[in-house]
Scaffold this active site. Structure first.
Site, mmCIF file in Angstrom:
data_model
loop_
_atom_site.group_PDB
_atom_site.id
_atom_site.type_symbol
_atom_site.label_atom_id
_atom_site.label_comp_id
_atom_site.label_asym_id
_atom_site.label_seq_id
_atom_site.Cartn_x
_atom_site.Cartn_y
_atom_site.Cartn_z
ATOM 1 N N THR A 229 -23.396 -21.443 40.167
ATOM 2 C CA THR A 229 -22.425 -22.079 39.276
ATOM 3 C C THR A 229 -22.947 -23.424 38.791
ATOM 4 O O THR A 229 -22.189 -24.197 38.204
ATOM 5 C CB THR A 229 -21.077 -22.302 39.993
ATOM 6 O OG1 THR A 229 -21.298 -23.099 41.170
ATOM 7 C CG2 THR A 229 -20.433 -20.984 40.386
ATOM 8 N N ARG A 231 -26.675 -24.679 37.167
ATOM 9 C CA ARG A 231 -27.348 -24.508 35.882
ATOM 10 C C ARG A 231 -28.357 -23.378 36.042
ATOM 11 O O ARG A 231 -29.024 -23.252 37.067
ATOM 12 C CB ARG A 231 -28.066 -25.789 35.442
ATOM 13 C CG ARG A 231 -27.131 -26.893 34.963
ATOM 14 C CD ARG A 231 -26.440 -26.526 33.658
ATOM 15 N NE ARG A 231 -25.593 -27.585 33.145
ATOM 16 C CZ ARG A 231 -24.295 -27.689 33.399
ATOM 17 N NH1 ARG A 231 -23.700 -26.813 34.204
ATOM 18 N NH2 ARG A 231 -23.585 -28.681 32.875
ATOM 19 N N ASP A 254 -22.624 -17.521 37.020
ATOM 20 C CA ASP A 254 -21.718 -18.102 36.021
ATOM 21 C C ASP A 254 -22.512 -18.890 34.985
ATOM 22 O O ASP A 254 -21.962 -19.289 33.970
ATOM 23 C CB ASP A 254 -20.692 -19.013 36.694
ATOM 24 C CG ASP A 254 -19.570 -19.406 35.749
ATOM 25 O OD1 ASP A 254 -19.006 -18.503 35.099
ATOM 26 O OD2 ASP A 254 -19.267 -20.616 35.650
ATOM 27 N N GLU A 259 -28.069 -20.216 28.080
ATOM 28 C CA GLU A 259 -26.667 -20.124 28.476
ATOM 29 C C GLU A 259 -26.090 -18.744 28.183
ATOM 30 O O GLU A 259 -25.338 -18.192 28.992
ATOM 31 C CB GLU A 259 -25.847 -21.198 27.763
ATOM 32 C CG GLU A 259 -24.404 -21.291 28.234
ATOM 33 C CD GLU A 259 -24.284 -21.794 29.667
ATOM 34 O OE1 GLU A 259 -23.572 -21.140 30.453
ATOM 35 O OE2 GLU A 259 -24.888 -22.821 29.998
ATOM 36 N N HIS A 278 -19.614 -18.766 32.090
ATOM 37 C CA HIS A 278 -19.466 -20.190 32.415
ATOM 38 C C HIS A 278 -17.983 -20.559 32.510
ATOM 39 O O HIS A 278 -17.522 -21.529 31.899
ATOM 40 C CB HIS A 278 -20.175 -21.057 31.375
ATOM 41 C CG HIS A 278 -20.586 -22.402 31.907
ATOM 42 N ND1 HIS A 278 -21.589 -23.144 31.366
ATOM 43 C CD2 HIS A 278 -20.110 -23.138 32.941
ATOM 44 C CE1 HIS A 278 -21.729 -24.283 32.025
ATOM 45 N NE2 HIS A 278 -20.824 -24.302 32.994
#
Length: 320
Positions: A229, A231, A254, A259, A278
Site C-alpha cells: 500500500t 508505492r 493497491d 500507477e 489505490h
C-alpha cells in the site's frame, strides 16, 4: 488572521464541505475562492495557507510575494510536492493530515491480511465456479501466522496496533526506529524469510526504490503474501510477477509502477494477484477525517498553541 485555500478545485470540492468552511471561518479570516496558481498577488496578506492535492509549489518566487506567510496546514498526507526548501529556510511551520490518512490505509491492510489468511477471495472464486464446498481445507487460517511489517512508519505502527488483538506473530523491520510495542524487530532478510505475509509501508525515497528486491522476493515462504500500500516502485515488480505467475507467491497490490499498469501486463490476469485502484487511502466520506484534522490544526495554531502534528525539516528525508 488572514488565511487562504491553495489546492485544485476538485480537491477543495471533495475535502472541504460547507461545515468545514464554516468551522474555518470561525477561527480565521478565510479568503474567498481557491488558489490553484500563485500568479498575480494572491498571497500578499496571507499568514496561514490551507493546502491540498494540486497545490502549486511554494518556491522562493511564491514566498517572495507572501511576506506574511507563517504556517501551512495540508489537508492530505505528503507535502513534498509543494513545501520546498524555501519554506523551511523561511521558518514556516508545517503540518499535514497524514495521521488521519493513515487510518483507512491501516484498516485496508488489516482486512487484507486477515482475508488473505482465510484465502477468502480465491475460495469465493472457486466456490462460484464449482458450486461445491470443501469443508476441511488445510491451507487456510490466521492462527499463529507470522506477519512482517516493512517500515514502522505512521501507517506501519498503526497496522501493528490493529494486529495486536489477533493470534499472530508480528515482525517489524525499520533501521530508523527502536523497539515497537507488540512486534519483534528483525533484519530485512529475516523479515522476508520468516513471514507468511509481508506488508510494505516504506516511503518511496531514492534509497528505497527497488528495496523489495528479487532476492528478498525469492526468499519468501511458498504461498506467502506480499501486500503493498506504499508505492509500486519500492518493489521489484518484474520479480514479483514471475513469482506470482509461477504460483509460488500471492500478492495484494493497491499501488503499482506505473500507477495504472499497461493493459497487457501479466499481473492483471494473474489469479494469485489482487490489484485495487489505490483505494486504501482516504476516499469518499473518509476525506472528512482529513478535513477535521485540518480544522483542529488551524484552530490550535490560531490560538497560539502550535500544531499537534508538526512536520520537521530534518525528518523530510524519511517520510513520504
Amino acid at each position: 488572521m488572514r488565511a487562504a485555500l491553495a489546492m485544485s478545485r476538485e480537491a477543495a470540492h471533495a475535502v472541504l464541505d460547507e461545515d468545514t468552511l464554516h468551522a474555518l471561518r470561525k477561527v480565521v479570516d478565510l479568503a474567498d475562492g481557491v488558489l490553484d496558481d500563485f500568479t498575480g498577488d494572491p498571497l500578499r496578506d496571507v499568514e496561514l495557507l490551507i493546502t491540498g492535492w494540486g497545490c502549486p509549489p511554494l518556491d522562493a518566487a511564491a514566498l517572495a510575494a507572501a511576506p506574511k506567510l507563517r504556517a501551512i496546514v495540508h489537508t492530505a498526507g505528503s507535502v513534498r510536492a509543494h513545501v520546498t526548501d524555501a519554506c523551511w529556510d523561511r521558518g514556516i511551520e508545517v503540518t499535514s493530515a497524514a495521521a488521519a490518512n493513515a487510518v483507512p490505509v491501516a484498516e485496508y491492510t488489516l482486512a487484507m491480511i486477515l482475508l488473505s489468511g482465510k484465502r477468502a477471495l480465491e475460495r469465493a472464486r472457486e466456490y462460484r465456479e464449482s458450486r461445491t464446498r470443501d469443508d476441511w481445507p488445510r491451507d487456510v487460517g490466521n492462527y499463529r501466522r507470522t506477519v512482517g511489517i516493512l517500515s514502522a512508519s505512521m501507517i506501519g505502527r498503526r497496522v501493528i496496533s490493529l494486529l495486536r488483538p489477533h493470534d499472530l506473530r508480528i515482525l517489524v523491520h525499520d533501521p530508523y526506529v527502536g523497539d515497537v510495542e507488540g512486534a519483534e524487530r528483525v533484519g530485512l532478510a529475516e523479515l522476508f524469510a520468516r513471514s507468511d505475509v509481508v506488508s510494505v509501508h516504506t516511503p518511496l525515497l531514492p534509497e528505497t526504490r527497488g528495496l523489495v528486491s528479487r532476492g528478498l522476493i525469492g526468499s519468501m515462504r511458498p504461498d506467502a503474501v506480499l501486500i503493498n500500500t506504499a508505492r509500486g516502485a519500492v518493489v521489484d515488480q518484474d520479480a514479483l510477477a514471475e513469482a506470482t505467475g509461477a504460483g509460488r507467491l500471492r500478492a495484494i497490490l493497491d499501488v503499482t509502477e506505473p500507477e495504472v499498469l499497461p493493459p497487457a501486463h501479466p499481473l492483471w490476469d494473474d489469479p494469485h494477484v489482487l490489484i485495487t485502484p489505490h483505494l486504501a487511502g482516504s476516499q469518499g466520506n473518509e476525506l472528512g477525517r482529513l478535513a477535521a484534522l485540518a480544522v483542529a490544526e488551524v484552530t490550535r495554531w490560531a490560538a497560539g498553541d502550535g500544531f499537534a502534528h508538526p512536520l520537521r525539516r530534518d525528518r523530510m528525508g524519511l517520510i513520504a
